[in-house]
Design a protein around this motif. Structure first.
Motif, PDB file in Angstrom:
ATOM      1  N   HIS A   1       0.623  -1.037   0.239  1.00 32.46           N
ATOM      2  CA  HIS A   1      -0.367   0.084   0.132  1.00 32.46           C
ATOM      3  C   HIS A   1       0.690   1.467   0.323  1.00 32.46           C
ATOM      4  CE1 HIS A   1      -2.933   2.889   1.663  1.00 32.46           C
ATOM      5  NE2 HIS A   1      -4.024   1.801   0.973  1.00 32.46           N
ATOM      6  N   LEU A   2       0.724   2.577  -0.623  1.00 30.79           N
ATOM      7  CA  LEU A   2       1.522   3.586  -1.113  1.00 30.79           C
ATOM      8  C   LEU A   2       1.636   4.165  -0.093  1.00 30.79           C
ATOM      9  CD1 LEU A   2       2.896   5.240  -3.184  1.00 30.79           C
ATOM     10  CD2 LEU A   2       1.126   6.193  -3.379  1.00 30.79           C
ATOM     11  N   ASN A   3       0.312   4.376   0.988  1.00 33.23           N
ATOM     12  CA  ASN A   3       0.844   5.039   2.411  1.00 33.23           C
ATOM     13  C   ASN A   3       1.553   4.237   3.484  1.00 33.23           C
ATOM     14  OD1 ASN A   3      -2.193   5.967   1.163  1.00 33.23           O
ATOM     15  ND2 ASN A   3      -1.317   7.788   2.250  1.00 33.23           N
ATOM     16  N   VAL A   4       1.877   3.385   3.546  1.00 32.46           N
ATOM     17  CA  VAL A   4       2.411   2.552   4.315  1.00 32.46           C
ATOM     18  C   VAL A   4       3.684   2.209   4.147  1.00 32.46           C
ATOM     19  CG1 VAL A   4       3.154   0.744   5.231  1.00 32.46           C
ATOM     20  CG2 VAL A   4       0.146   0.498   4.869  1.00 32.46           C
ATOM     21  N   TYR A   5       4.406   2.294   2.884  1.00 35.25           N
ATOM     22  CA  TYR A   5       5.319   2.529   1.665  1.00 35.25           C
ATOM     23  C   TYR A   5       6.009   4.047   2.119  1.00 35.25           C
ATOM     24  CZ  TYR A   5       5.911  -1.800  -0.932  1.00 35.25           C
ATOM     25  OH  TYR A   5       6.546  -2.625  -1.472  1.00 35.25           O
ATOM     26  N   LEU A   6       5.061   4.824   2.295  1.00 39.63           N
ATOM     27  CA  LEU A   6       5.591   6.573   2.697  1.00 39.63           C
ATOM     28  C   LEU A   6       5.636   6.732   4.162  1.00 39.63           C
ATOM     29  CD1 LEU A   6       2.450   8.913   0.380  1.00 39.63           C
ATOM     30  CD2 LEU A   6       5.172   8.498   0.401  1.00 39.63           C
ATOM     31  N   ALA A   7       5.064   5.948   4.968  1.00 38.77           N
ATOM     32  CA  ALA A   7       4.942   5.814   6.812  1.00 38.77           C
ATOM     33  C   ALA A   7       6.785   5.066   6.935  1.00 38.77           C
ATOM     34  CB  ALA A   7       4.490   4.992   7.493  1.00 38.77           C
ATOM     35  N   PHE A   8       6.491   3.925   5.995  1.00 42.43           N
ATOM     36  CA  PHE A   8       8.234   4.056   5.723  1.00 42.43           C
ATOM     37  C   PHE A   8       9.373   4.789   5.564  1.00 42.43           C
ATOM     38  CE2 PHE A   8      11.653   1.807   3.044  1.00 42.43           C
ATOM     39  CZ  PHE A   8      12.103   1.480   3.844  1.00 42.43           C
ATOM     40  N   ALA A   9       9.178   5.579   4.609  1.00 43.24           N
ATOM     41  CA  ALA A   9       9.736   5.917   3.932  1.00 43.24           C
ATOM     42  C   ALA A   9       9.599   7.044   4.579  1.00 43.24           C
ATOM     43  CB  ALA A   9       9.214   7.711   2.333  1.00 43.24           C
TER      44      ALA A   9
END
Length: 328
Positions: free
Chosen positions: A282-290
């Motif tokens: 999920h893009l927003n979880v990848y952004l959380a990781f970023a």
């Protein structure tokens, strides 16, 4: 151009570009590649709310590194707590917490949020009767709960704390982590059959890789936390003859990847978050990781700077990396 002609009508419609509009080859090529790239991204939260969440996450990604490098703006907890600095000696106990309590407040709310959402999502009767949406349990949500359960257990049973932390910092970080846990739970529970999958649409392969990456991260993080706890427990504290206040003695951490970088525990924590992101797709979880990467990268620089000012060259080489061995 012939290579784009088959997609012209479709992509022009998506861009709301009239068919009579004349676009240069270069302009249309750029727009088309942007659309193709967007189609290949994992799903994100829909609607205006989803856009606001994504924008806020991008702000966190772009600002956290610089904020954590700056002594004036970094999160004031652990060794960077200003509650113990000479500039804030007048801080009253009522405005601070013991560091152990502060660290518990940082991680416990996120654990509670993860567990509550998992329990509610697993109860189909409650799930159907509620007027608001509750995410279905997902592997990503379970991994997130495991991460925060581990951190709470380390606070209670592994780490040794001293000093105090201002109340505002743990409340702020605890709230942020709770929002991250909620985001992961909802993202993991989303049904996205048309979502792009970086592993060719094979959910089992993606889950296996993600869980494996998470396992490496959580074990590596625990090991280096254990090294720090053992180092702290063996450190001696001298009492000042003048005021009887315990004086901390910092010892350069050794063992594991501490011989190569200042914050290997951050490095493995990020590996764990990468595993959560892979499983969720999920893009927003990848952004959380970023965002976590930006935050911990900046904090690792501050940690390395701290070590360089505290330890001699022989104990802490000045060319030692910050976060990633041999790289950064």
């Amino acid at each position: 151009p012939s290579e784009y002609s088959s997609d012209t009508n479709n992509h022009c419609n998506r861009l709301t570009i009239p068919k009579t509009t004349c676009l240069s080859y270069h302009t249309y090529s750029i727009l088309l590649h942007i659309l193709i790239m967007m189609d290949s991204l994992p799903p994100m939260f829909p609607g205006r709310v989803g856009q606001m969440i994504t924008i806020l996450q991008l702000v966190v990604v772009l600002s956290s590194y610089a904020n954590e490098r700056n002594p004036e703006t970094r999160a004031q907890y652990s060794k960077f707590s200003q509650a113990e600095s000479s500039q804030t000696k007048k801080t009253t106990p009522s405005s601070t917490w013991p560091s152990k309590l502060a660290m518990f407040v940082i991680y416990a709310p996120a654990l509670v949020a993860s567990v509550v959402l998992l329990v509610l999502g697993s109860k189909s009767d409650i799930y159907n009767e509620l007027s608001f949406s509750v995410p279905k349990p997902s592997i990503a949500a379970y991994l997130c709960a495991i991460h925060f359960a581990k951190r709470v257990a380390e606070v209670l049973f592994l780490h040794h704390y001293s000093g105090r932390t201002d109340i505002g910092t743990p409340i702020m970080i605890g709230t942020f982590y709770s929002l991250i846990a909620t985001l992961v739970s909802y993202a993991g529970g989303m049904s996205a059959p048309l979502a792009a999958d970086v592993f060719g649409g094979n959910d089992n392969a993606r889950d296996m890789i993600g869980v494996s990456v998470f396992t490496v991260g959580i074990l590596g993080n625990f090991y280096h936390h254990y090294l720090l706890a053992k180092l702290r427990s063996s450190s001696k504290q001298n009492k000042s003859a003048a005021n009887g206040v315990a004086a901390k003695i910092y010892v350069a951490p050794k063992g594991g990847l501490f011989n190569y970088c200042a914050a290997p525990h951050y490095f493995f924590e990020l590996i764990g978050w990468a595993g959560v992101a892979i499983v969720s797709n999920h893009l927003n979880v990848y952004l959380a990781f970023a965002g976590m990467t930006s935050y911990l990268a900046g904090r690792s620089v501050a940690q390395n700077d701290f070590n360089c000012t505290r330890f001699k060259e022989k104990d802490w080489p000045r060319d030692r990396k910050n976060l990633v061995p041999f790289v950064f």
